[in-house]
Write a protein that holds these residues in place. Structure first.
Motif, PDB file in Angstrom:
ATOM      1  N   GLU A  94       0.735  -1.293   0.013  1.00 21.49           N
ATOM      2  CA  GLU A  94      -0.055  -0.207  -0.086  1.00 21.49           C
ATOM      3  C   GLU A  94       0.812   1.156  -0.019  1.00 21.49           C
ATOM      4  O   GLU A  94       0.643   2.248  -0.680  1.00 21.49           O
ATOM      5  CB  GLU A  94      -0.948   0.061   1.052  1.00 21.49           C
ATOM      6  CG  GLU A  94      -1.954   0.964   1.238  1.00 21.49           C
ATOM      7  CD  GLU A  94      -2.857   0.652   0.029  1.00 21.49           C
ATOM      8  OE1 GLU A  94      -3.536   1.721  -0.555  1.00 21.49           O
ATOM      9  OE2 GLU A  94      -3.290  -0.423  -0.290  1.00 21.49           O
ATOM     10  N   LYS A  97       2.220   1.662  -3.368  1.00 20.51           N
ATOM     11  CA  LYS A  97       1.379   2.130  -4.135  1.00 20.51           C
ATOM     12  C   LYS A  97       1.212   3.554  -4.305  1.00 20.51           C
ATOM     13  O   LYS A  97       1.052   4.286  -5.321  1.00 20.51           O
ATOM     14  CB  LYS A  97       0.001   1.532  -3.852  1.00 20.51           C
ATOM     15  CG  LYS A  97      -1.151   2.249  -4.790  1.00 20.51           C
ATOM     16  CD  LYS A  97      -2.517   1.515  -4.252  1.00 20.51           C
ATOM     17  CE  LYS A  97      -2.968   2.406  -2.903  1.00 20.51           C
ATOM     18  NZ  LYS A  97      -3.360   3.577  -3.070  1.00 20.51           N
ATOM     19  N   TYR A 121      -0.015  -3.337  -8.063  1.00 20.99           N
ATOM     20  CA  TYR A 121      -1.571  -3.702  -8.179  1.00 20.99           C
ATOM     21  C   TYR A 121      -1.913  -5.053  -7.834  1.00 20.99           C
ATOM     22  O   TYR A 121      -2.732  -5.219  -7.535  1.00 20.99           O
ATOM     23  CB  TYR A 121      -2.086  -2.808  -9.047  1.00 20.99           C
ATOM     24  CG  TYR A 121      -2.464  -1.282  -9.294  1.00 20.99           C
ATOM     25  CD1 TYR A 121      -2.860  -0.629  -8.115  1.00 20.99           C
ATOM     26  CD2 TYR A 121      -2.366  -0.579 -10.400  1.00 20.99           C
ATOM     27  CE1 TYR A 121      -3.296   0.709  -7.948  1.00 20.99           C
ATOM     28  CE2 TYR A 121      -2.678   0.761 -10.281  1.00 20.99           C
ATOM     29  CZ  TYR A 121      -3.058   1.403  -9.084  1.00 20.99           C
ATOM     30  OH  TYR A 121      -3.335   2.657  -9.130  1.00 20.99           O
ATOM     31  N   ASP A 125      -3.998  -7.456  -5.385  1.00 19.80           N
ATOM     32  CA  ASP A 125      -5.316  -8.199  -5.930  1.00 19.80           C
ATOM     33  C   ASP A 125      -6.038  -7.102  -6.875  1.00 19.80           C
ATOM     34  O   ASP A 125      -7.115  -7.324  -6.612  1.00 19.80           O
ATOM     35  CB  ASP A 125      -5.925  -8.732  -4.885  1.00 19.80           C
ATOM     36  CG  ASP A 125      -5.181  -9.922  -4.151  1.00 19.80           C
ATOM     37  OD1 ASP A 125      -4.423 -10.521  -5.134  1.00 19.80           O
ATOM     38  OD2 ASP A 125      -5.250 -10.146  -3.095  1.00 19.80           O
ATOM     39  N   ARG A 126      -5.576  -6.258  -7.130  1.00 17.31           N
ATOM     40  CA  ARG A 126      -6.145  -5.174  -8.117  1.00 17.31           C
ATOM     41  C   ARG A 126      -5.754  -5.374  -9.489  1.00 17.31           C
ATOM     42  O   ARG A 126      -5.268  -4.635 -10.156  1.00 17.31           O
ATOM     43  CB  ARG A 126      -5.815  -3.624  -7.459  1.00 17.31           C
ATOM     44  CG  ARG A 126      -6.466  -3.475  -6.226  1.00 17.31           C
ATOM     45  CD  ARG A 126      -6.178  -1.802  -5.719  1.00 17.31           C
ATOM     46  NE  ARG A 126      -6.506  -0.988  -6.671  1.00 17.31           N
ATOM     47  CZ  ARG A 126      -6.348   0.163  -6.026  1.00 17.31           C
ATOM     48  NH1 ARG A 126      -5.834   0.526  -5.095  1.00 17.31           N
ATOM     49  NH2 ARG A 126      -6.471   1.112  -6.949  1.00 17.31           N
ATOM     50  N   ASN A 127      -6.240  -6.372 -10.115  1.00 20.56           N
ATOM     51  CA  ASN A 127      -5.667  -6.996 -11.470  1.00 20.56           C
ATOM     52  C   ASN A 127      -6.171  -5.983 -12.311  1.00 20.56           C
ATOM     53  O   ASN A 127      -5.668  -5.782 -13.415  1.00 20.56           O
ATOM     54  CB  ASN A 127      -6.063  -8.405 -11.666  1.00 20.56           C
ATOM     55  CG  ASN A 127      -5.079  -9.410 -10.822  1.00 20.56           C
ATOM     56  OD1 ASN A 127      -4.043  -9.099 -10.728  1.00 20.56           O
ATOM     57  ND2 ASN A 127      -5.769 -10.438 -10.535  1.00 20.56           N
ATOM     58  N   ASP A 129      -6.913  -2.814 -12.070  1.00 24.65           N
ATOM     59  CA  ASP A 129      -6.084  -1.417 -12.220  1.00 24.65           C
ATOM     60  C   ASP A 129      -4.623  -1.930 -12.819  1.00 24.65           C
ATOM     61  O   ASP A 129      -4.192  -0.859 -13.680  1.00 24.65           O
ATOM     62  CB  ASP A 129      -5.965  -1.214 -10.880  1.00 24.65           C
ATOM     63  CG  ASP A 129      -7.073  -0.538 -10.159  1.00 24.65           C
ATOM     64  OD1 ASP A 129      -8.053   0.176 -10.826  1.00 24.65           O
ATOM     65  OD2 ASP A 129      -7.509  -0.540  -9.029  1.00 24.65           O
TER      66      ASP A 129
END
Length: 223
Positions: A94, A97, A121, A125-127, A129
């Motif tokens: 985080e 990011k 990302y 687990d923000r695939n 994005d």
């Protein structure tokens, strides 16, 4: 995302691409520390220290140095990039990011930062994005095999195999002698039980100049 990094931060900076031994990096750090003591306001020397810290896997030291730099220069892109890289290695995704997003907001065409953000990302687990980031990179750098490979890796992780194969073919068009691209393609084809197509892909790699001996393991898997 195995090949990235490439993605992996394959492009940290010219400072980090110098081939040195561990002892040589240690000596470099000692020299930088002595110089920094003489010139404590030199951001260039501090950035050099942070870069060497990263080479020595001294993540916390790199972060502390980058924090000092950013206290003096809140928008220092190199410090943001180095700190993000270190935080990712400490699994503080985080925080990484946040730094990559700040970097990209100030330098939206920077390939390395966008690749780093896409990688981060995926760790969060923000695939979707991550996919959007690599799609933006393809718009910015349509002739780069790296950005197509990056998107293919994300698509593979999402089990969007047809899309991944398309992007790998686009990457291969741009870098036809890159054996890693063919291996990635073959992995997916074998996963889909398309062994004949996988063998054809290996044959294409050999025709393009990839040494057959480096692909023998994959030829065996196509039988």
């Amino acid at each position: 995302m195995r090949h990235l990094i490439l993605f992996s931060f394959l492009l940290l900076s010219t400072t980090l691409t110098c081939a040195q031994t561990f002892t040589q990096w240690r000596d470099s750090l000692k020299t930088l520390n002595r110089q920094a003591a003489l010139y404590p306001d030199s951001l260039e020397l501090q950035l050099g220290k942070a870069a060497v810290n990263l080479q020595l896997l001294e993540w916390e030291d790199a972060i502390r140095t980058c924090n000092d730099i950013l206290t003096k220069d809140n928008n220092n892109l190199s410090a943001l990039y180095y700190r993000a890289y270190a935080n990712n290695n400490l699994r503080r995704h985080e925080l990484a990011k946040n730094d990559y997003e700040r970097f990209v907001s100030m330098s939206p065409r920077n390939m390395e930062a966008r690749l780093g953000l896409a990688y981060t990302y995926t760790k969060l687990d923000r695939n979707i994005d991550a996919l959007n980031e690599t799609s933006t990179l393809i718009e910015l750098y349509p002739d780069s095999s790296i950005v197509y490979e990056a998107r293919a890796e994300i698509e593979k992780n999402m089990k969007a195999y047809d899309a991944a194969l398309y992007d790998l073919d686009e990457a291969i068009k741009r870098d036809p002698k890159n054996s890693d691209l063919f291996v990635s393609k073959v992995e997916i084809l074998i996963l889909l039980n398309r062994k004949k197509d996988a063998k054809n892909a290996l044959d294409e790699a050999v025709r393009n100049g990839v040494p057959r001996g480096t692909l023998l393991e994959w030829y065996k898997k196509c039988k």
